[in-house]
Scaffold this motif. Structure first.
Motif, short mmCIF file in Angstrom:
data_model
loop_
_atom_site.label_atom_id
_atom_site.label_comp_id
_atom_site.label_asym_id
_atom_site.label_seq_id
_atom_site.Cartn_x
_atom_site.Cartn_y
_atom_site.Cartn_z
N UNK A 30 9.48 -8.02 14.76
CA UNK A 30 8.38 -8.13 13.37
C UNK A 30 9.45 -8.98 11.71
N UNK A 31 8.15 -9.23 11.01
CA UNK A 31 8.76 -10.46 10.36
C UNK A 31 8.99 -9.46 8.81
N UNK A 32 8.74 -10.25 7.66
CA UNK A 32 8.54 -10.25 6.53
C UNK A 32 9.18 -11.17 5.92
N UNK A 33 7.28 -11.66 4.84
CA UNK A 33 8.38 -12.55 3.71
C UNK A 33 8.07 -12.32 2.59
N UNK A 34 9.43 -12.33 1.09
CA UNK A 34 9.45 -11.73 0.14
C UNK A 34 9.44 -12.97 -0.90
N UNK A 35 8.87 -12.37 -1.97
CA UNK A 35 9.40 -13.87 -2.90
C UNK A 35 9.28 -12.61 -4.43
N UNK A 36 10.69 -13.43 -5.29
CA UNK A 36 10.62 -13.06 -6.57
C UNK A 36 9.88 -13.70 -7.92
N UNK A 37 9.10 -13.35 -8.07
CA UNK A 37 8.29 -14.37 -8.42
C UNK A 37 8.93 -13.89 -10.57
N UNK A 38 10.07 -13.57 -10.52
CA UNK A 38 11.11 -13.89 -12.01
C UNK A 38 11.41 -15.40 -11.57
N UNK A 39 11.86 -14.85 -10.60
CA UNK A 39 13.07 -16.44 -10.29
C UNK A 39 12.76 -16.86 -9.30
N UNK A 40 11.82 -17.14 -8.45
CA UNK A 40 11.76 -18.34 -7.32
C UNK A 40 12.06 -17.43 -6.37
N UNK A 41 13.19 -17.04 -6.18
CA UNK A 41 13.67 -16.33 -5.10
C UNK A 41 12.95 -16.16 -3.71
N UNK A 42 13.05 -16.48 -2.52
CA UNK A 42 12.26 -16.07 -1.26
C UNK A 42 12.37 -16.35 0.15
N UNK A 43 12.40 -14.84 0.99
CA UNK A 43 13.26 -15.38 2.44
C UNK A 43 11.89 -14.36 2.99
N UNK A 44 12.10 -15.10 4.48
CA UNK A 44 11.60 -15.04 5.47
C UNK A 44 12.10 -14.07 6.42
N UNK A 45 12.49 -12.95 6.96
CA UNK A 45 13.31 -11.98 7.70
C UNK A 45 12.34 -11.71 8.53
N UNK A 46 13.09 -12.04 9.86
CA UNK A 46 12.59 -11.41 11.43
C UNK A 46 13.84 -10.45 12.03
N UNK A 47 13.23 -9.02 12.19
CA UNK A 47 14.68 -8.40 12.64
C UNK A 47 13.91 -8.29 14.43
N UNK A 138 13.46 -6.98 4.53
CA UNK A 138 14.11 -5.48 6.05
C UNK A 138 13.69 -4.17 6.04
N UNK A 139 13.08 -3.70 4.78
CA UNK A 139 12.17 -2.20 5.08
C UNK A 139 11.36 -2.72 5.45
N UNK A 140 10.13 -4.15 5.06
CA UNK A 140 9.09 -3.80 5.56
C UNK A 140 9.20 -4.28 7.01
N UNK A 141 9.98 -4.91 7.65
CA UNK A 141 10.00 -5.90 8.23
C UNK A 141 10.12 -4.50 9.89
N UNK A 142 11.11 -3.45 8.85
CA UNK A 142 11.06 -2.08 9.98
C UNK A 142 9.74 -1.57 10.16
N UNK A 143 9.35 -1.61 8.77
CA UNK A 143 8.28 -1.13 8.60
C UNK A 143 7.10 -1.60 9.60
N UNK A 144 7.19 -2.56 9.32
CA UNK A 144 6.02 -3.52 11.01
C UNK A 144 5.89 -2.94 11.55
N UNK A 145 7.73 -2.41 12.54
CA UNK A 145 7.70 -2.14 13.50
C UNK A 145 8.15 -0.83 14.08
#
Length: 164
Positions: A30-47, A138-145
């Motif tokens: 499972x994976x999750x894509x998260x964005x911090x709209x405040x500064x533009x940081x983004x990550x796609x994380x897979x577990x 991580x929380x989101x990807x694990x929830x998807x699992x």
């Protein structure tokens, strides 16, 4: 700047450069894509999971040194741990990052290892989002699992220490 602050800054910079866990998140359960709209940081994380144990974390993203360092630290802390252990780490990270740098229990700092270096960033609301971005992925990807790591209880002592 004190020597402890300098050490913590060096730990953050080292993790931001090393980026433990950086890799291709697409070969995961499972994976999750998260964005911090405040500064533009983004990550796609897979577990990848082995039962309720986190077999591996892979992430790819772009962001500031705090978000990259936090992702690297999170990878080191969580890989190979059970969902219960990860839930406790997730809770401890949230307690620390919402402390506004007013102090948290030593047990939390000990549990978080290198991530305790991020405690001073909790005084800056916009930096809290940077430090927690990977943890939310991580929380989101694990929830998807099918695993909820957001339900760990905060003890009365920890709550009291985080509000002092």
């Amino acid at each position: 700047m004190g020597s402890l602050e300098q050490l913590y800054q060096q730990v953050i910079l080292d993790h931001a450069r090393e980026k433990h866990g950086e890799g291709d998140p697409t070969a995961s359960d499972a994976s999750s894509h998260q964005v911090n709209p405040t500064c533009g940081d983004e990550v796609t994380l897979g577990v990848r999971l082995d039962g309720d144990r986190l077999a591996s974390v892979q992430w790819d993203g772009d962001g500031c040194s705090i978000s990259r360092a936090s992702l690297s630290m999170m990878t080191d802390l969580t890989q190979g741990k059970t969902s219960e252990e990860i839930a406790r780490l997730y809770r401890d990270m949230e307690v620390m990052m919402h402390s506004r740098n007013l102090g948290v229990a030593e047990e939390i700092l000990d549990e978080l290892g290198d991530a305790a270096a991020l405690e001073s960033t909790s005084q800056f609301a916009n930096r809290v989002k940077c430090a927690l971005l990977g943890w939310y992925a991580l929380r989101d990807a694990m929830a998807k699992s099918g695993i909820d790591i957001s339900s760990a209880e905060v003890s009365a002592d920890q709550e009291r220490n985080s509000n002092d």
